[in-house]
Write an enzyme that holds these catalytic residues in place. Structure first.
Site: not given
Length: 350
Positions: A142, A167
């Site tokens: 990501s 995350y």
């Protein structure tokens, strides 16, 4: 090629499976179909690919009525025994791991979900690739791994040791775990840092979906950091084309890699990391403007401060993606947003 794609009830996994099936590849898709967001959308994606909701049972294979070479299995990556059994049976050529607990803000309230799926689930994938060797493991990282970095554009050669959410930390952990397995067991791995993906069949927790839902209901949209945000919005069709091309390019290790001056995005081992982004940041207010134009309706806006875990700007350097695959994502935001609005109106009218 025979592909395992994890997360095929999800946004990107659904699009990638269809792209590879249209090319003629064989695809086995798995997903645990959790309730992080509306499961009806997940089942609708599967239905679009010919997988009947009524036939889905835990650990049982369902054949697609649309694609001859597509089967789906409901399975959780945390279930190591079931995953190992699937790898032993199917003998995959390429694995694309897109299953993950997504969402920056949700990681502030439910951190355990990120450990179970993004850490435990990923090490199970690595162990399965070790036990039943594959030609290539491609996995979703990501753009959030860039965290506190401010030098633009973000490059895979940059240090990324300051994540701003669990995350992001879980995705950085995936890259480190993948390198370890590439080094120890010679498993070719490639990590892909996606930049703000949007488009038809998108997730309901993402900004574009939240915006259109509020605008069509006459409600206000929440505009964080008072609109002073820039995002490298990347159309989902560009993302999956990038994944397909990267999957076809198996890393072999860089003989010129130097441990005295280590490049974080490559290695002497068969390991690589790429950015996949539009490399053209757009102001959040311009993004909202494109949506308003496509809808023919102005949004009511609540201007709010920056949320914990968010970063004010993202910008992808995709020069190594272009160099190695000849591909550059380039769908303009106005075009991509219009396609999303067209899908949204069609889907919810049904």
């Amino acid at each position: 090629m025979k592909y395992l794609i994890t997360g095929t009830a999800g946004f990107i996994g659904f699009h990638l499976a269809n792209l590879l099936l249209e090319r003629g590849d064989t695809v086995i898709g798995i997903d645990n179909i959790n309730d992080y967001y509306d499961v009806n959308l997940k089942f609708a994606r599967l239905k679009e690919s010919g997988i009947s909701r009524e036939e889905i049972r835990l650990h049982e294979s369902v054949r697609s009525s649309k694609f001859e070479k597509y089967s789906f299995v409901k399975m959780d990556l945390a279930d190591k025994e079931a995953l190992m059994s699937l790898f032993e049976k199917e003998k995959f050529d390429i694995v694309v791991n897109l299953a993950a607990q997504a969402g920056v803000r949700y990681s502030l309230v439910n951190p355990g979900a990120y450990i179970q799926t993004n850490i435990t689930g990923f090490v199970n994938i690595l162990e399965a690739c070790r036990a039943f060797p594959v030609k290539h493991l491609v996995y979703a990282s990501s753009s959030s791994v860039y965290g506190a970095n401010t030098q633009m554009p973000f490059s895979t050669s940059d240090n990324v040791d300051h994540p701003l959410s669990l995350y992001a930390a879980s995705k950085k952990s995936n890259e480190l775990m993948a390198h370890t397995y590439s080094h120890l067991f010679n498993i070719p791995t490639t990590g892909l840092r996606f930049f703000t993906v949007y488009g038809p069949w998108g997730r309901p927790d993402m900004a574009l979906f939240l915006f259109i839902d509020a605008i069509t209901k006459g409600e206000s949209i929440q505009v964080f950091n008072h609109g002073k945000m820039k995002r490298d919005f990347t159309y989902v069709g560009d993302i999956v084309e990038g994944i397909k091309r990267v999957a076809d390019k198996i890393p072999a290790g860089d003989p010129d890699w130097n441990g005295d001056d280590p490049d974080p995005g490559s290695s002497y081992a068969p390991y690589k990391v790429y950015n996949i982004g539009n490399s053209s940041p757009v102001e959040l207010m311009d993004y909202i403007g494109a949506l308003e134009k496509a809808l023919g309706k102005e949004a009511k806006k609540d201007m709010l401060p920056l949320q914990p875990g968010d970063v004010p700007a993202t910008f992808a350097d995709v020069s190594d993606l272009i160099r190695d695959t000849g591909y550059k994502p380039d769908t303009p935001v106005a075009e991509g947003v219009a396609k999303f609005v067209e899908w949204y109106n069609s889907f919810y009218k049904k």
